[in-house]
Write a protein that holds these residues in place. Sequence first.
Motif, PDB file in Angstrom:
ATOM      1  N   SER A   1      -3.971  -7.368   8.908  1.00  0.00           N
ATOM      2  CA  SER A   1      -4.332  -7.889   7.585  1.00  0.00           C
ATOM      3  C   SER A   1      -3.183  -7.654   6.614  1.00  0.00           C
ATOM      4  O   SER A   1      -2.561  -6.595   6.631  1.00  0.00           O
ATOM      5  CB  SER A   1      -5.570  -7.173   7.043  1.00  0.00           C
ATOM      6  OG  SER A   1      -6.696  -7.480   7.836  1.00  0.00           O
TER       7      SER A   1
ATOM      8  N   ILE B   1      -2.212  -7.000   2.800  1.00  0.00           N
ATOM      9  CA  ILE B   1      -2.824  -6.496   1.571  1.00  0.00           C
ATOM     10  C   ILE B   1      -1.757  -6.476   0.485  1.00  0.00           C
ATOM     11  O   ILE B   1      -0.686  -5.883   0.668  1.00  0.00           O
ATOM     12  CB  ILE B   1      -3.382  -5.064   1.767  1.00  0.00           C
ATOM     13  CG1 ILE B   1      -4.355  -4.995   2.960  1.00  0.00           C
ATOM     14  CG2 ILE B   1      -4.011  -4.548   0.476  1.00  0.00           C
ATOM     15  CD1 ILE B   1      -5.667  -5.718   2.789  1.00  0.00           C
TER      16      ILE B   1
ATOM     17  N   LEU C   1      -3.551   2.196   6.535  1.00  0.00           N
ATOM     18  CA  LEU C   1      -2.914   0.941   6.141  1.00  0.00           C
ATOM     19  C   LEU C   1      -1.417   1.123   5.918  1.00  0.00           C
ATOM     20  O   LEU C   1      -0.605   0.328   6.367  1.00  0.00           O
ATOM     21  CB  LEU C   1      -3.587   0.431   4.858  1.00  0.00           C
ATOM     22  CG  LEU C   1      -2.979  -0.785   4.178  1.00  0.00           C
ATOM     23  CD1 LEU C   1      -3.022  -2.008   5.092  1.00  0.00           C
ATOM     24  CD2 LEU C   1      -3.726  -1.077   2.877  1.00  0.00           C
TER      25      LEU C   1
ATOM     26  N   CYS D   1      -1.483  -4.236   7.801  1.00  0.00           N
ATOM     27  CA  CYS D   1      -2.269  -3.196   8.474  1.00  0.00           C
ATOM     28  C   CYS D   1      -1.835  -3.095   9.931  1.00  0.00           C
ATOM     29  O   CYS D   1      -1.792  -4.115  10.630  1.00  0.00           O
ATOM     30  CB  CYS D   1      -3.754  -3.535   8.385  1.00  0.00           C
ATOM     31  SG  CYS D   1      -4.771  -2.291   9.211  1.00  0.00           S
TER      32      CYS D   1
ATOM     33  N   ALA E   1      -9.310  -8.579   6.947  1.00  0.00           N
ATOM     34  CA  ALA E   1      -9.751  -7.919   5.708  1.00  0.00           C
ATOM     35  C   ALA E   1     -10.185  -8.978   4.693  1.00  0.00           C
ATOM     36  O   ALA E   1      -9.551 -10.024   4.570  1.00  0.00           O
ATOM     37  CB  ALA E   1      -8.626  -7.076   5.121  1.00  0.00           C
TER      38      ALA E   1
ATOM     39  N   CYS F   1      -7.412   0.530   5.110  1.00  0.00           N
ATOM     40  CA  CYS F   1      -7.659  -0.908   5.151  1.00  0.00           C
ATOM     41  C   CYS F   1      -9.136  -1.181   4.898  1.00  0.00           C
ATOM     42  O   CYS F   1      -9.999  -0.510   5.463  1.00  0.00           O
ATOM     43  CB  CYS F   1      -7.240  -1.495   6.502  1.00  0.00           C
ATOM     44  SG  CYS F   1      -7.433  -3.291   6.554  1.00  0.00           S
TER      45      CYS F   1
END
Length: 110
Positions: free
Chosen positions: A75, A77, A56, A70, A89, A49
């Motif tokens: 977070s 992504i 992650l 995450c 993030a 991450c």
Amino acid sequence: SSRFRSLALLDVAPLDEFPPGAVKIVTAGSITVGVYNLNGELYALEDRCSHDDGPLCEGEFDAEEGFAVCPRHGSNIDIRTGAALTLPAVFPVDTFPVVVENGIVKVEVS
């Protein structure tokens, strides 16, 4: 710096053992990569991450929307682009090309 980079192809798994919705984690040297099958499309995301360098790809992922969550701070992504979609993030995560050779899913890491 050379304009030619050496490519390493990491074997992930046979394609027939890697159905849509699956994720597999592979390590090459200092890089760990999560490989995702999103509705038949394959994507590889660095297992790190951008918020705190935590793992992650061990976390949940949303196969419909195409993001990893995450496990440390939540977070989101984007698996396709590596973009950070939610705080904490803010920086993108590296992504890698995925190829299938002779029925084997492989990731290109340089």
